[in-house]
Scaffold this motif. Structure first.
Motif, PDB file in Angstrom:
ATOM      1  N   ASP A 156       0.871  -1.180   0.000  1.00  0.00           N
ATOM      2  CA  ASP A 156       0.000   0.000   0.000  1.00  0.00           C
ATOM      3  C   ASP A 156       0.903   1.223   0.000  1.00  0.00           C
ATOM      4  O   ASP A 156       1.594   1.502   0.982  1.00  0.00           O
ATOM      5  N   LEU A 157       0.919   1.974  -1.095  1.00  0.00           N
ATOM      6  CA  LEU A 157       1.836   3.097  -1.246  1.00  0.00           C
ATOM      7  C   LEU A 157       1.485   4.273  -0.342  1.00  0.00           C
ATOM      8  O   LEU A 157       2.367   4.941   0.193  1.00  0.00           O
ATOM      9  N   VAL A 158       0.196   4.562  -0.202  1.00  0.00           N
ATOM     10  CA  VAL A 158      -0.233   5.798   0.443  1.00  0.00           C
ATOM     11  C   VAL A 158      -0.536   5.613   1.929  1.00  0.00           C
ATOM     12  O   VAL A 158      -0.406   6.551   2.722  1.00  0.00           O
ATOM     13  N   TYR A 159      -0.923   4.404   2.328  1.00  0.00           N
ATOM     14  CA  TYR A 159      -1.247   4.135   3.737  1.00  0.00           C
ATOM     15  C   TYR A 159      -0.368   2.981   4.225  1.00  0.00           C
ATOM     16  O   TYR A 159      -0.805   1.827   4.292  1.00  0.00           O
ATOM     17  N   PRO A 160       0.896   3.274   4.548  1.00  0.00           N
ATOM     18  CA  PRO A 160       1.853   2.219   4.898  1.00  0.00           C
ATOM     19  C   PRO A 160       1.383   1.391   6.093  1.00  0.00           C
ATOM     20  O   PRO A 160       0.951   1.949   7.109  1.00  0.00           O
TER      21      PRO A 160
END
Length: 363
Positions: free
Chosen positions: A303-307
């Protein structure tokens, strides 16, 4: 089944709302779907950016979470009553840019900015109008998760369980950066006309914004696995090779362009940017101490935006938190697919007794 609702949709008027920025909306209405067993514990589901209140939908048109919610499913409609509102600022029936302003014309680009807290405040008012004062659980992913965690922070005595999927306690600079690019694609489109367009048909910028979003929602591994370097049979308009991945992105962008309002998209991107439970509360770690609900957090690999590590840190910061990691090539969009891999975390969370005495963190 007796007292069983299915696909009950309605509208609830909550009157005047004063937003966080001081702007006033004189007559706010929220569209909702209400399904499940009448009188059962209530689960509030909050939808993501381009979702709607139609989580279950119908057999002819299944809702966006029909794989998770239904009779005998992870959110079992024989045990619970599920309510979803179309968010304030949306375009599926709730008050938003397409609604009539007091001047008798649509708000369009003049619709005020709304924060995640504004969304939650209006939902609280709407639930009170529907006679609901307590929530067995609030659940959501992405923008829906932002609402869910703000629900547990703003109204801790109302929420017994928080199920947070693919969402963090504060939106990251990386996420804001992607939202900036998406907004620029829309705002710089000549057909957008400062938000005063008549329809979405010519808004190429909205399609591009959606395509950018699709790249961030899925992982590089999934794109490579699904598309590789495959070509379409026909070249593009310039006579150059047209790759399958390009065709996929064009399809997704054009599909959203047909069903979603561009002004709503811009406003809700700004809403996402506003998300920080720590704002005016001493930081998100301090705000986490306000939450008394049992908290179940699910992160998704790639998940790029919500690590996932940030989601786990939040689970560790609350009094009663549990974290689960789902290994998936779907990245952020993992919360919309593969229910068989993680849906049991949700059902277990709903069944779990509310614990107020000790932290229960698991990996």
């Amino acid at each position: 089944m007796k007292n069983f609702r299915y696909n009950v949709e309605g509208m609830v008027s909550i009157g005047e709302i004063v937003l966080e920025n001081g702007a006033t909306l004189p007559d706010v209405t929220l569209a909702y779907e209400r399904v499940g067993r009448e009188g059962a514990p209530v689960v509030l589901v909050c939808h993501a950016l381009t979702g709607t209140h139609q989580t279950v939908g119908t057999s002819e048109e299944p809702g966006w979470w029909s794989g998770l919610i239904g009779e005998g499913k992870s959110i079992d409609l024989t045990k619970y009553e599920v309510i979803t509102f179309n968010v304030l600022g949306g375009c599926a029936g709730s008050t938003g840019p397409t609604s009539q302003s007091p001047q008798g014309t649509p708000y369009r680009g003049n619709f005020p900015n709304v924060t995640v807290r504004d969304l939650v405040h209006t939902q609280k008012r709407a639930l009170q109008k529907l006679g609901i004062e307590t929530l067995h659980a609030v659940i959501g992913g992405s923008l829906g998760g932002m609402q869910a965690v703000e629900w547990a922070t703003m109204y801790p005595t109302t929420v017994e369980r928080l199920v947070l999927l693919a969402s963090t306690p504060a939106f990251s600079a990386y996420g804001i950066a992607f939202n900036h690019l998406a907004k620029e694609a829309i705002l710089l489109d000549p057909a957008f006309r400062g938000g005063e367009y008549e329809g979405n048909e010519n808004l190429r910028g909205l399609s591009i914004a959606r395509q950018l979003g699709m790249v961030t929602y899925r992982s590089g591994a999934l794109f490579q696995e699904r598309f590789q370097r495959h070509l379409q049979e026909e070249a593009n308009d310039e006579g150059l090779p047209f790759y399958a991945v390009e065709s996929y992105l064009e399809y997704q962008g054009n599909k959203l362009q047909k069903r979603f309002d561009a002004n709503s998209y811009v406003r809700l991107l700004d809403t996402m940017n506003s998300h920080d439970i720590g704002r005016e509360r001493g930081g998100w770690q301090e705000a986490a101490t306000l939450i008394t609900a049992n908290v179940i957090c699910v992160g998704y690999t790639q998940d790029l935006v919500y690590p996932p590590e940030e989601i786990q840190a939040f689970a560790e910061a609350v009094d009663h938190g549990t974290f689960h990691l789902v290994d998936t090539v779907f990245g952020h969009d993992g919360f919309l697919v593969e229910f068989e891999r993680w849906g049991h975390f949700v059902s277990e969370a709903l069944e779990k007794s509310v614990c107020k005495e000790e932290n229960q963190l698991s990996g």
